[in-house]
Each structure stands twice: as structure tokens, then as C-alpha cells.
Design an enzyme around this catalytic site. Structure first.
Site, PDB file in Angstrom:
ATOM      1  N   TRP A 103       0.835  -1.206   0.000  1.00  0.00           N
ATOM      2  CA  TRP A 103       0.000   0.000   0.000  1.00  0.00           C
ATOM      3  C   TRP A 103       0.863   1.246   0.000  1.00  0.00           C
ATOM      4  CZ3 TRP A 103      -4.303  -0.927  -2.068  1.00  0.00           C
ATOM      5  CH2 TRP A 103      -4.919  -2.163  -1.870  1.00  0.00           C
ATOM      6  N   ASP A 173      -1.775   6.650   6.038  1.00  0.00           N
ATOM      7  CA  ASP A 173      -2.806   5.758   5.514  1.00  0.00           C
ATOM      8  C   ASP A 173      -3.115   4.774   6.637  1.00  0.00           C
ATOM      9  OD1 ASP A 173      -4.358   3.821   4.387  1.00  0.00           O
ATOM     10  OD2 ASP A 173      -2.953   3.281   2.788  1.00  0.00           O
ATOM     11  N   LYS A 197     -12.844  -1.740   6.758  1.00  0.00           N
ATOM     12  CA  LYS A 197     -12.229  -2.733   7.639  1.00  0.00           C
ATOM     13  C   LYS A 197     -12.812  -2.584   9.049  1.00  0.00           C
ATOM     14  CE  LYS A 197      -8.643  -2.296   4.395  1.00  0.00           C
ATOM     15  NZ  LYS A 197      -8.838  -3.466   3.623  1.00  0.00           N
TER      16      LYS A 197
HETATM   17  N1  PMP Z   1      -4.354   1.238   2.028  1.00  0.00           N
HETATM   18  C1  PMP Z   1      -4.446   0.126   2.775  1.00  0.00           C
HETATM   19  C2  PMP Z   1      -3.536  -0.034   3.970  1.00  0.00           C
HETATM   20  C3  PMP Z   1      -5.381  -0.854   2.437  1.00  0.00           C
HETATM   21  O1  PMP Z   1      -5.473  -1.977   3.180  1.00  0.00           O
HETATM   22  C4  PMP Z   1      -6.212  -0.670   1.315  1.00  0.00           C
HETATM   23  C5  PMP Z   1      -7.277  -1.666   0.912  1.00  0.00           C
HETATM   24  N2  PMP Z   1      -7.139  -2.938   1.301  1.00  0.00           N
HETATM   25  C6  PMP Z   1      -6.056   0.495   0.562  1.00  0.00           C
HETATM   26  C7  PMP Z   1      -5.138   1.430   0.954  1.00  0.00           C
HETATM   27  C8  PMP Z   1      -6.896   0.748  -0.649  1.00  0.00           C
HETATM   28  O2  PMP Z   1      -8.169   1.087  -0.202  1.00  0.00           O
HETATM   29  P1  PMP Z   1      -9.394   1.312  -1.149  1.00  0.00           P
HETATM   30  O3  PMP Z   1      -9.753   0.006  -1.734  1.00  0.00           O
HETATM   31  O4  PMP Z   1     -10.422   1.877  -0.206  1.00  0.00           O
HETATM   32  O5  PMP Z   1      -8.995   2.307  -2.186  1.00  0.00           O
END
Ligand code: PMP
Length: 363
Positions: A103, A173, A197
């Protein structure tokens, strides 16, 4: 099937049962309103009250100080990968990124399209099985901000305390450990998290921003990507994700009233994770955790078995035993048990029993 299974999905993920039951009751008609939240105007007094309470409850839960704005947006955490640099990274400056998993890699990739960025630290060489120590970070004291990922959902590594960045604004994030433990919000410039989550269903993204950073927002950004504009519109510049916000509001109330706040939630999360990590450590090497012990995530417990064949068998038999969603992400392989706030302790105990039996039969 009306029985609920134990849902170890990494997200969208398990929600608190009382929240689902209330949503089910309210789905036909909100008490006293005669319409469901899916059907009412976002400009109605009813919805204005729903979003106001959601924000107030989140502020209480996270103890958000005055001087911070809260937004409920769309576009997921992924859109924040772009919005953070668009809004906070001036053309003549650079931003630091700490990369502890996929991420963080995603975040820096998007930021590079929009401005100058530096990698201030990375644990890619260990396949993200640990976090960089403070001394390893090469931080620029003049950076526009430092971005980090508090919990890397795929690899299962989680910060216990924030990296130290001096006066440089910290951008986080927090998608996969949002509201899972108390944090000191005053250490942050910007926190963002997809709701799906710990906070609610997919569709809402929560952004908490320190007000002075809004002065950096350049003129001319598209209205929907401009934090200043979105703050001015109080999350209602356009139609917000009403239903998702309503569920987030119920989750915040559950966390405050039924669990008793983030201190209690953190205790529960630590206990659940310990049960599982203890089982991994007691298996004589049959189960091997991906993360080094000191950086292990309380949210996403990642582990391997002796072979890929056994991992496939494990996932299949676990699903049949009512333990769903344990297959890990392909970049780590093996298993991932996501045990967010709403995941019951009983499900962790059942998984540990299953692991012991599986090892006995296949060890
Ligand atoms: N950052 C993290 C730490 C994540 O776990 C996720 C999704 N699993 C995201 C970003 C991306 O999120 P989204 O699908 O809401 O764009």
C-alpha cells in the site's frame, strides 16, 4: 444459509452484529421517518443529524482535538494516494514516503505522478517482514510531509508508535488499523482510511486533516479533489455516500457504548492477536509468521505452512469448517487471518483449534 460463519476477510470485513441488526431493522423505515436511509435526501434534517452524530462520535472515539476537520468522502483510500500530494505537496518542495508494503508502494507511485517524492525508508529487501527502525530513516527536515502506512494489510506489519518526524506533517494511511487503538491525533497532519475494515462498509473514506494544512491547497484543483472545498461543503459538496456514513455512525456508537472506547477495543485486539500468534509460535515451526515478532499486526495475522499444497488444503478445509477468507495475498502466500475490531474472540479460538487439528493430521 442463515448461520453466520467466522469471516476473516481483509476487507470489506466483518461488522458488529448489533450494527447489522439495527441496519436491518432501519432498512425498511427509520423510526419516525417512514423511509429508509437509502431513500432520504442528503439535505434532509434526518440525514444532517446522521452525519453530524457520526462525526461527533468519531471525534469522541479518537479524541480528535479542535483544529482538525473530519470528512466522509468517496473514492477509497486509493484516491487519497493522489489527493494528499495534489493538496499538500507544493511544486517547489518534496515529500518523504516510508515504504513498508504494497500500500505504501501504491501511495508513492501515485504521488510521483504529481510531484517530487523521496523514499525515506523501505523494507522491500525483507519482503516487508519488518518495519524500518527510526535510525534507518533518511528523513528530509524540509519535506512537505512524511507519508507512512500504519498497518500494511497484505504483509501484516503494524506500527506501535508513529515514526518521529519532527515538525514535518505526518500523513498516515490508516485504512486497516483505523479506530483499532487509541492514537494521539495531534501528532498527525492528515489521517485517511477506507471505511471497509474497522469503520463500516465500502463506499466511505474518512479523512482527518489539520486545519492549517488547508492553507496549502493550491487554487484550481478539481472541486471534488480539493480538501478546502470539501471541508467548506462539510462532506456534502455533492451527494455523500449516505448509507455507508450511516453504518459508520452505528459502528462508532457500538465502539463507544457497547465496547467502551478505543482503550477497551485495543485490549480486545491485543488479546485476540496474542491467542493466534502464541499458537503459531507453539507449533514448532509448522506455522511460520511472516512478520518479525516486534512488528506483528494486531489486525492481519499472516503465516505460512510447510508447503503451498498444504496451504491450499488448509484454506479449503478451513472454509468447510466455517472459517472463511483465510487465503493470504499472493505477494506473501500462505494464510492471512484478518481479525478487526468486530471479529469475535470465539472465532480466533476456533481457528487455533482448527490449526492444531490440521497440524496433527498433516504434520
Ligand atoms: N491502504 C491500505 C492499507 C489498504 O489496506 C487498502 C485496501 N485494502 C487500501 C489502501 C486501498 O483502499 P481502497 O480500496 O479503499 O482504495
Amino acid at each position: 444459509m442463515t448461520e453466520r460463519v467466522f469471516n476473516f476477510s481483509a476487507g470489506p470485513a466483518v461488522l458488529p452484529e448489533p450494527v447489522l441488526k439495527q441496519a436491518q431493522r432501519d432498512l425498511f423505515a427509520l423510526p419516525g421517518v417512514g423511509m429508509s436511509v437509502l431513500e432520504i435526501s442528503h439535505r434532509s434534517a434526518t440525514f444532517e443529524q446522521i452525519i453530524k452524530e457520526a462525526e461527533e462520535d468519531l471525534r469522541r472515539l479518537l479524541d480528535i482535538p479542535a483544529g482538525y476537520k473530519v470528512l466522509f468522502l468517496q473514492g477509497g483510500a486509493s484516491l487519497q494516494f493522489s489527493m494528499a500530494p495534489m493538496n499538500l505537496l507544493p511544486k517547489d518542495r518534496s515529500a518523504d514516503y516510508i515504504i513498508t508494503g504494497s500500500w505504501g508502494q501504491g501511495a508513492i507511485k501515485e504521488a510521483k505522478k504529481l510531484g517530487t517524492v523521496r523514499e525515506a525508508g523501505s523494507t522491500a529487501d525483507s519482503n516487508f517482514s519488518r518495519l524500518p527502525a527510526q535510525e534507518e530513516l533518511k528523513l528530509d527536515p524540509h519535506a512537505a510531509y512524511v507519508h507512512f502506512t500504519s498497518n500494511e494489510t497484505i504483509f501484516g506489519v503494524e506500527y506501535r508508535t508513529e515514526p518521529e518526524v519532527g515538525d514535518v506533517p505526518l500523513v498516515c494511511d490508516a485504512s486497516s488499523d483505523f479506530i483499532s487503538r487509541p492514537i494521539d491525533v495531534s501528532k498527525y497532519g492528515l489521517i485517511y482510511a477506507g471505511a471497509q475494515k474497522n469503520a463500516g462498509p465500502a463506499g466511505a473514506t474518512i479523512v482527518i486533516i489539520r486545519e492549517d494544512l488547508l492553507d496549502r491547497v493550491p487554487d484550481g484543483l478539481p472541486a471534488m479533489l480539493d480538501y478546502k472545498n470539501l471541508v467548506k461543503g462539510a462532506s456534502m459538496y455533492n451527494t455523500p455516500p449516505c448509507f455507508a456514513i450511516y453504518i459508520c455512525g452505528l459502528v462508532f456508537k457500538w465502539a463507544l457504548s457497547e465496547v467502551g472506547g478505543l482503550g477497551k477495543i485495543h485490549e480486545r485486539n491485543k488479546e485476540k492477536a496474542k491467542i493466534l500468534y502464541d499458537a503459531i509460535d507453539a507449533s514448532g515451526g509448522y506455522y511460520r509468521g511472516h512478520s518479525v515478532p516486534e512488528d506483528r499486526s494486531l489486525m492481519n495475522v499472516t503465516f505460512r505452512l510447510p508447503s503451498e499444497e498444504l496451504e491450499k488444503k488448509f484454506a479449503k478445509e478451513a472454509t468447510a469448517a466455517g472459517l472463511d477468507g483465510l487465503k493470504g495475498h499472493r505477494s506473501v502466500g500462505g494464510m492471512r487471518a484478518s481479525i478487526y475490531n468486530a471479529f469475535p474472540r470465539e472465532g480466533v479460538v476456533r481457528l487455533v483449534e482448527f490449526m492444531k487439528e490440521f497440524q496433527q493430521k498433516n504434520g
